[in-house]
Design an enzyme around this catalytic site. Structure first.
Site, PDB file in Angstrom:
ATOM      1  N   SER A 187       0.852  -1.189   0.000  1.00  0.00           N
ATOM      2  CA  SER A 187       0.000   0.000   0.000  1.00  0.00           C
ATOM      3  C   SER A 187       0.893   1.246   0.000  1.00  0.00           C
ATOM      4  CB  SER A 187      -0.956  -0.044   1.187  1.00  0.00           C
ATOM      5  OG  SER A 187      -1.969   0.926   1.075  1.00  0.00           O
ATOM      6  N   GLU A 321      -8.766  -5.533  -4.730  1.00  0.00           N
ATOM      7  CA  GLU A 321      -8.204  -4.618  -3.734  1.00  0.00           C
ATOM      8  C   GLU A 321      -9.268  -3.771  -3.027  1.00  0.00           C
ATOM      9  OE1 GLU A 321      -5.017  -4.055  -2.816  1.00  0.00           O
ATOM     10  OE2 GLU A 321      -3.780  -4.994  -4.363  1.00  0.00           O
ATOM     11  N   HIS A 415      -7.535  -5.773  -0.352  1.00  0.00           N
ATOM     12  CA  HIS A 415      -6.321  -5.047  -0.011  1.00  0.00           C
ATOM     13  C   HIS A 415      -5.769  -5.530   1.328  1.00  0.00           C
ATOM     14  CE1 HIS A 415      -3.707  -1.518  -0.404  1.00  0.00           C
ATOM     15  NE2 HIS A 415      -3.959  -1.197   0.851  1.00  0.00           N
TER      16      HIS A 415
END
Length: 500
Positions: A187, A321, A415
């Site tokens: 991320s 995600e 995610h």
């Protein structure tokens, strides 16, 4: 048993257990407090005697993880905030070695939260498998990623570079080879890795890079970011200078940061906030890196110009995600087929994209299609662009997808889900993974990361513009052409990007 080594600043003592020696909370730079709150990272203040490195060091000042994400991640709480927060944790199999591969972990958290103290980032499994694992802290939010008069820009990135320099100077003391350093992050950490590929200040500090669910597109013009600085100063009733901000209690600055972030998300007005960009999670934010001497151009452009020459790259994403963010915000539950075009238009996709994805996924819900589109817009496509550019520039490039999905809250392959598997730490991750997460999957993906650190290859062929993508799943992992290539083609129909 205590193991003592000498590092910049003095001696530190770690603990050995089951063949792994752990050193926690070692400062790599001076504490950013008082007048130094907004100063460039300074040399470590030396200490007398042997410093115990057996408990986590402080975390950098940050916003709290919101619910339900905090609960899914296992009630993530930062350790003590402030003070000597610029610290590293080190796990090593052998302090007496001289040539062990090194991996440096850069945590995520939207550039506003996160810590190397998270139990999810325990490096024991990497050390067990012959890798020296280093996890770092860096300044966040207003303290690390907001241009302020009288302070260097991108203090968080400068901290990361200072930590990498500490690794070069000290890792041999832990058995590591400073010539074989792999940086990796997820991320905002993955975006940081991409930025470090582009940064002249990071040249020569690492040999390989892993970008997990990241890219190099979350960067703003400094003048735009200063509009956020001005709004923050107005909210606090002070001037937008480093001296003024440093005189304010850090907790008050974080509270003001959270209020500004909420206002930006609710009313993303470019006239007021500048040309803010969509960050990880699709939320509009002003607390991200800005162009400066460290990041003079987008990483794609820097890599195309040869910035990553000779640096092997492993990059990838999860298969869906955005469902972490759409579910946590309640948006996913509200998506219907009728509102789908309007929902994706906010993120820059048109009705043609909706039609193409709907045709490509006839048996999936409108919410799934929404998540596919936004996931590809802000994670998968820019990641593939970076991978293509690096390959065209001569780097060895490998691409993966994490396809296994959690049943928790219908998050699916969302995610951050790969994190407990990459660290081979699925035990205790059930609040996110659900009960009985597949250990075989952790064995598979963790081994690939270890192989990449040791050899420069994760164990499957190079990407070759979509011809080889490793898909990690529970039953077995396979190497295939780019999954859902027709989706990427729909996004790229106006400009050809490899991988379509």
């Amino acid at each position: 048993m205590d193991i003592t080594v000498t590092v910049t600043g003095g001696e530190v003592a770690g603990k050995q257990n089951d063949g792994v020696t752990t050193f926690l909370g070692i400062p790599y730079a001076a504490a950013p407090v008082g007048e130094s709150t907004f100063a460039a990272p300074a040399p470590v203040t030396p200490w007398d005697g042997i410093r115990a490195a057996t408990t986590e060091g402080p975390s950098c000042w940050q916003s709290a993880y919101p619910e339900p994400i905090n609960g899914w991640f296992g009630k993530v709480t930062a350790s003590q905030l402030g003070g000597e927060c610029l610290n590293v944790n080190v796990w090593t199999p052998d302090v007496g070695a001289t040539d062990l591969p090194v991996m440096v972990w850069i945590h995520g958290g939207a550039f506003t939260r996160g810590s190397n103290a998270s139990p999810m980032y325990d490096g024991s499994a990497f050390a067990r498998d012959g890798v020296v694992l280093v996890s770092i802290n860096y300044r966040l939010g207003v303290f690390g990623f907001l241009p302020i008069d009288g302070a260097p820009t991108n203090l968080g990135m400068r901290d990361q570079i200072a930590a990498l320099k500490w690794v070069q100077d000290n890792i041999i003391q832990f058995g590591g080879d400073p010539r074989n350093v792999t940086i990796f992050g997820e991320s905002a950490g993955g975006m940081s890795v991409a930025n470090l590929l582009a940064s002249p200040g990071a040249r020569g500090l690492f040999a390989k890079a892993i970008v997990q669910s990241g890219h190099g597109h979350s960067i703003v013009e400094a003048d735009d970011a200063r509009k956020v600085t001005a709004e923050l100063a107005a909210l606090l009733g002070t001037s937008p200078t480093a001296e003024a901000f440093a005189s304010i209690d850090p907790a008050t600055l974080i509270a003001a940061q959270d209020k500004i972030s909420d206002e930006i998300r609710q009313a993303p007005d470019p006239a007021r906030w500048g040309a803010t960009t969509v960050s990880a999670g699709g939320g509009i934010t002003g607390f991200i890196p800005a162009f400066d001497d460290l990041i003079p151009v987008f990483p794609d452009d820097a890599v195309a110009a040869g910035a990553a020459g000779g640096i092997s790259l492993l990059a990838g994403s999860t298969a869906r995600e955005f469902s972490l963010f759409s579910t946590s915000s309640g948006l996913r539950g509200a998506i219907t087929q009728e509102m789908l075009p309007m929902a994706v238009a906010r993120f820059g996709a048109d009705a043609g994209v909706v039609a193409a994805y709907s045709a490509n996924h006839p048996d999936e819900s409108a919410a799934d299609i929404f998540d596919h589109i936004v996931s590809d817009l802000f994670f998968r496509r820019p990641m593939l662009t970076l991978a293509h550019t690096a390959g065209q520039s001569g780097s060895d490039v490998f691409v993966y997808e994490f396809a296994w999905g959690t049943a928790v809250s219908d998050l699916g392959p969302c995610h951050a889900l790969e994190l407990p598997f990459v660290f081979d730490a699925v035990s205790g991750s059930e609040s996110f993974t659900g009960p009985h997460p597949p250990q075989r999957l952790a064995d598979d993906i963790h081994a690939a990361w270890v192989s990449f650190a040791k050899t420069g290859s994760p164990g499957w062929p190079a990407y070759a513009d979509g011809q080889a993508v490793r898909v990690f799943d529970a039953e077995r992992s396979t190497t295939n052409p780019l999954p859902r290539g027709a989706d990427i083609a729909a996004l790229n129909r106006d400009h050809d990007i490899a991988g379509a």
